[in-house]
Motif scaffolding. Structure first.
Motif, PDB file in Angstrom:
ATOM      1  N   UNK A  89       0.804  -1.221   0.000  1.00 19.35           N
ATOM      2  CA  UNK A  89       0.000   0.000   0.000  1.00 19.35           C
ATOM      3  C   UNK A  89       0.846   1.285   0.000  1.00 19.35           C
ATOM      4  N   UNK A  90       0.363   2.245  -0.762  1.00 20.82           N
ATOM      5  CA  UNK A  90       0.899   3.605  -0.775  1.00 20.82           C
ATOM      6  C   UNK A  90      -0.254   4.533  -0.435  1.00 20.82           C
ATOM      7  N   UNK A  91      -0.002   5.529   0.394  1.00 25.76           N
ATOM      8  CA  UNK A  91      -0.996   6.571   0.653  1.00 25.76           C
ATOM      9  C   UNK A  91      -0.390   7.909   0.258  1.00 25.76           C
ATOM     10  N   UNK A  92      -1.104   8.669  -0.552  1.00 22.81           N
ATOM     11  CA  UNK A  92      -0.697  10.049  -0.804  1.00 22.81           C
ATOM     12  C   UNK A  92      -1.311  10.915   0.293  1.00 22.81           C
ATOM     13  N   UNK A  93      -0.445  11.508   1.089  1.00 21.89           N
ATOM     14  CA  UNK A  93      -0.873  12.339   2.225  1.00 21.89           C
ATOM     15  C   UNK A  93      -0.409  13.773   1.966  1.00 21.89           C
ATOM     16  N   UNK A  94      -1.326  14.606   1.514  1.00 23.37           N
ATOM     17  CA  UNK A  94      -0.980  15.988   1.191  1.00 23.37           C
ATOM     18  C   UNK A  94      -0.674  16.786   2.456  1.00 23.37           C
ATOM     19  N   UNK A  95      -1.385  16.475   3.522  1.00 22.95           N
ATOM     20  CA  UNK A  95      -1.184  17.178   4.786  1.00 22.95           C
ATOM     21  C   UNK A  95      -1.938  16.420   5.876  1.00 22.95           C
TER      22      UNK A  95
END
Length: 351
Positions: A89-95
């Motif tokens: 799994x990859x999560x894109x976490x902008x903030x």
């Protein structure tokens, strides 16, 4: 390569996070996305969110492929890693604004924080956000990759014309300041209106244009009350949602772009404004100095008088304005969607 692309609500609207994903994946020709989304069932506040929390985990569980990489495209979907058994799994976490800025005690954000800790990789958008994720989520820095947003220079480029402003009742002889974004408290729009009121005492023929959806109706109500109290009803204009094409036209038509936000994971609008040859003032907080460098004025987002002075200086000093335009155009070209796409592909291959 097939990616299980866990993207939440299915929508055609373009906003900061969806723009980031669409720009990157439009450049990944050899990647096939197995899009896992849920339908837009209602415009009534809360209905789609209920679907997201109670039905979407089952949709995801049913549609993922065990062997595929799973890419969760937003930090507020990280709770899925707590509720479903997902590998690679990859999560894109902008903030992590609710945790780091608003200090929320929401059970849902506790779930998101736990989910983020289970990701094998986190992609974020700035060094500032990376440090916050490490600090507040207790996630190892070595597993956080910075992949910045950028600007589509085929859309955002200098093409000066005030024609698009006529639909808002703005004359060619009026100066125009633009703000693009939401209206939640951290965006500091109330501060901007107060500062604009001070500026209007010095430059009577001036308008403040605010582009973007209200997103917080109770805040819009307070802003309208503030505008009325300051007698600015004819001077502050809300455009609502505008398409990207129209937004590019608006950037080109205005005299100054302002972004007084108190907290941003990145902040794409200042870069877009720069790419259109519009001078920029941002606040000197969070990730914004990292984004704009020396190509924008970085102002104190708590000092109303000083912010008004900075706006006045740019609007009346042609030498300064031209220098800022030159620096802004150069700065905006330092951020490339092609490079961001290559970095994303590298992470997919490594995982």
């Amino acid at each position: 390569m097939v990616i299980d692309y866990i993207n939440g609500l299915k929508t055609d609207e373009i906003f900061a996070m969806s723009k980031y994903q669409s720009e990157i994946h439009s450049r990944l020709n050899n990647i096939k996305l197995n899009k896992i989304e849920y339908p837009n069932l209602s415009k009534v506040a809360g209905v789609n969110k209920a679907v997201e929390y109670f039905a979407y985990p089952f949709i995801v569980k049913k549609k993922v492929n065990k062997n595929n990489i799973k890419h969760i495209t937003r930090q507020d979907l990280a709770f899925l890693l707590e509720l479903t058994d997902l590998e690679k799994t990859i999560v894109t976490c902008h903030d992590i604004i609710p945790i780091a800025y608003y200090k929320t005690r929401s059970p849902l954000w506790k779930l998101n924080a736990k989910g983020l800790r289970k990701a094998e990789k986190i992609i974020t958008v700035s060094e500032f956000s990376k440090q916050d994720i490490s600090k507040y989520i207790k996630y190892p820095e070595e597993n956080i990759e910075i992949i910045t947003p950028a600007v589509d220079h085929s859309l955002y480029f200098p093409n000066s014309s005030k024609k698009c402003l006529s639909k808002y009742g703005i004359g060619n002889d009026e100066k125009v300041i633009l703000y693009v974004g939401a209206e939640e408290p951290r965006k500091n729009v109330q501060f901007l209106i107060n500062s604009f009121s001070k500026l209007k005492n010095k430059i009577p023929h001036i308008k403040l244009l605010k582009a973007g959806t209200p997103n917080y109706l109770f805040v819009r109500k307070k802003l309208l009350e503030q505008i009325k109290a300051l007698n600015l009803q004819n001077d502050v204009i809300f455009t609502g949602y505008v398409s990207e094409t129209e937004l590019a036209e608006i950037y080109n038509a205005v005299d100054l772009f302002v972004f007084p936000s108190l907290y941003e994971g990145f902040g794409i609008p200042p870069l877009e404004a720069m790419a259109c040859g519009t001078p920029v003032i941002t606040s000197n907080t969070s990730s914004l100095p990292e984004v704009v460098g020396d190509a924008a004025v970085q102002a104190d987002p708590f000092n109303v008088e000083k912010f008004a002075e900075e706006m006045y200086e740019i609007l009346t000093n042609e030498v300064l304005k031209e220098e800022m335009i030159r620096k802004g155009l150069k700065r905006s070209k330092m951020f490339s969607w092609d490079i961001s796409a290559k970095k994303t592909l590298k992470i997919y291959k490594e995982l």
